[in-house]
Design a protein around this motif. Sequence first.
Motif, PDB file in Angstrom:
ATOM      1  N   ASN A   1       0.671  -0.893  -0.217  1.00  0.00           N
ATOM      2  CA  ASN A   1      -0.305  -0.151  -0.380  1.00  0.00           C
ATOM      3  C   ASN A   1       0.693   1.165   0.000  1.00  0.00           C
ATOM      4  O   ASN A   1       0.321   2.139   0.162  1.00  0.00           O
ATOM      5  CB  ASN A   1      -0.676   0.236   1.102  1.00  0.00           C
TER       6      ASN A   1
ATOM      7  N   ARG B   1       1.866   5.206  -8.295  1.00  0.00           N
ATOM      8  CA  ARG B   1       1.789   3.885  -8.275  1.00  0.00           C
ATOM      9  C   ARG B   1       1.580   4.362  -6.848  1.00  0.00           C
ATOM     10  O   ARG B   1       2.317   4.600  -5.948  1.00  0.00           O
ATOM     11  CB  ARG B   1       2.240   3.071  -8.033  1.00  0.00           C
TER      12      ARG B   1
ATOM     13  N   PHE C   1      -2.860   4.926  -4.846  1.00  0.00           N
ATOM     14  CA  PHE C   1      -4.091   5.914  -4.316  1.00  0.00           C
ATOM     15  C   PHE C   1      -4.606   6.839  -5.102  1.00  0.00           C
ATOM     16  O   PHE C   1      -3.696   8.028  -5.146  1.00  0.00           O
ATOM     17  CB  PHE C   1      -4.551   5.278  -2.961  1.00  0.00           C
TER      18      PHE C   1
ATOM     19  N   ARG D   1      -7.899   2.539  -5.851  1.00  0.00           N
ATOM     20  CA  ARG D   1      -6.186   2.123  -6.049  1.00  0.00           C
ATOM     21  C   ARG D   1      -6.037   3.391  -7.749  1.00  0.00           C
ATOM     22  O   ARG D   1      -7.220   3.172  -8.297  1.00  0.00           O
ATOM     23  CB  ARG D   1      -5.534   0.735  -6.976  1.00  0.00           C
TER      24      ARG D   1
ATOM     25  N   GLU E   1      -9.192   1.986 -10.459  1.00  0.00           N
ATOM     26  CA  GLU E   1      -9.308   0.394 -10.074  1.00  0.00           C
ATOM     27  C   GLU E   1     -10.392   0.275 -11.007  1.00  0.00           C
ATOM     28  O   GLU E   1     -10.272  -0.704 -11.414  1.00  0.00           O
ATOM     29  CB  GLU E   1     -10.025   0.491  -8.639  1.00  0.00           C
TER      30      GLU E   1
END
Length: 445
Positions: free
Chosen positions: A238, A260, A262, A279, A306
Amino acid sequence: MKPTVLMIALLAAAPVVAAQQETSPAASDSEQGWGNDSWSDDSWAEPKNTRNWHGFIEGGLGNRLSYDPALNDRFAPVDDATLADLRLRLETTGYVGNDRYTLKADLYADGVDQGLRGDLREASYTLTPIDRTDLKLGQQVLTWGTGDLLFLNDLFPKDWQSFFSGRDTEYLKAPVLAAKASYYGESASLDLVWMPDYTSDRYINGERFSWFSPQAGQNVAAPVGRIDADEPANSFNNGEFAARLSGSVDSTEWALYGYRGFQKQPNALDSSGNPVFTRLNVLGASVRGNLGSGLANAEVALHLAEDSDGSDPYKPNSQFRLLLGYEREMLPKLTLGLQYYLEQTLDYDALVAASPSPYNPEEYRYLYTTRLSYRMWQDNLVWSMFVFYSPSDDDHYVRPSVNYRYSDTLSFDLGANIFGGEKSHTFFGQFDNASNIYGRVRYAF
């Protein structure tokens, strides 16, 4: 040690450090090692390594220009206030051999949220493990990209609460715990950033400003409309990763970006209707260089969400983003900056087919910005106007301001945040009742 606890410890130590400095000879920037690589591994006690603490004390007040019924007088007698700060900043930079450390911390009383707050802006250590390579570790403020108050490839955290309430523009950028490695090659440079603990924006959450809820069909605020989303659990998977490869050809700068992580705000809902962070991967590029008598820039970004096919109406879609900008000096001391910004929602037909909401975004949301600034009195008085206007959303955001530097230590700021729009669910339109005027006084030491 938690950042807030560390910050308070640093503030408590400041008088002791200041007292020690009174017995040491003052050192200039060059003597402290600014741009000087001839450091040894000797003790910090040498005059060259003397720590120099400085900072400022600032008071700020801001008030709404109209009544916001969603707030419902919750903060009486300061329900109309958007800013009521008394702030102390302390910072220092020093060296350990060739390595550099920086500490920068704020302690402030917030009259709107009615509490004493701490903000560790920076606690970093920079070293050079090998030639042409720097490694910066710790709490720091990160930024890249070419936009003026518009962010395409800059996925580092922002503080929208501070920006909209009238705090210094410095506070739009929020700090983050990170490791940043930079390699400086002959034809290109590479920056790699790892943020082990996900850090969201300091977003509008219903406390200081209300926000439009598609579920309620109107603006809501705390406690019912408070957004308090849980951030992704701390783990390597994460963590956030960002990269930039940059260089120049003649006088033109170029860069490639990757991210990369969220979404920076909880703009999705889980199966229980709770706000969550989804994400996000981002790929982008930018270019900036001379054009005529001014400076032009262009930037693109592909935000891969996402919800890859756009069929989930409760998650943000992927987007293509474009920015074009141009800045030049129109007259001596008078500077004009213009920008065009576009957000294209991809898989838009799938979103409309799946979404029961009447508040879907436009497939093509675009806006223009204008920055006009004028300096006078040997640059001690600066007038500025920054305007966002979106024809697709039919809303706007205007930021007039004036800064007067009375002396090297005393300065004054006066400005406003003015929102408006024909629709209450658009980005700027939802803040129609949040328009405010503010003033700040700063004493630097």
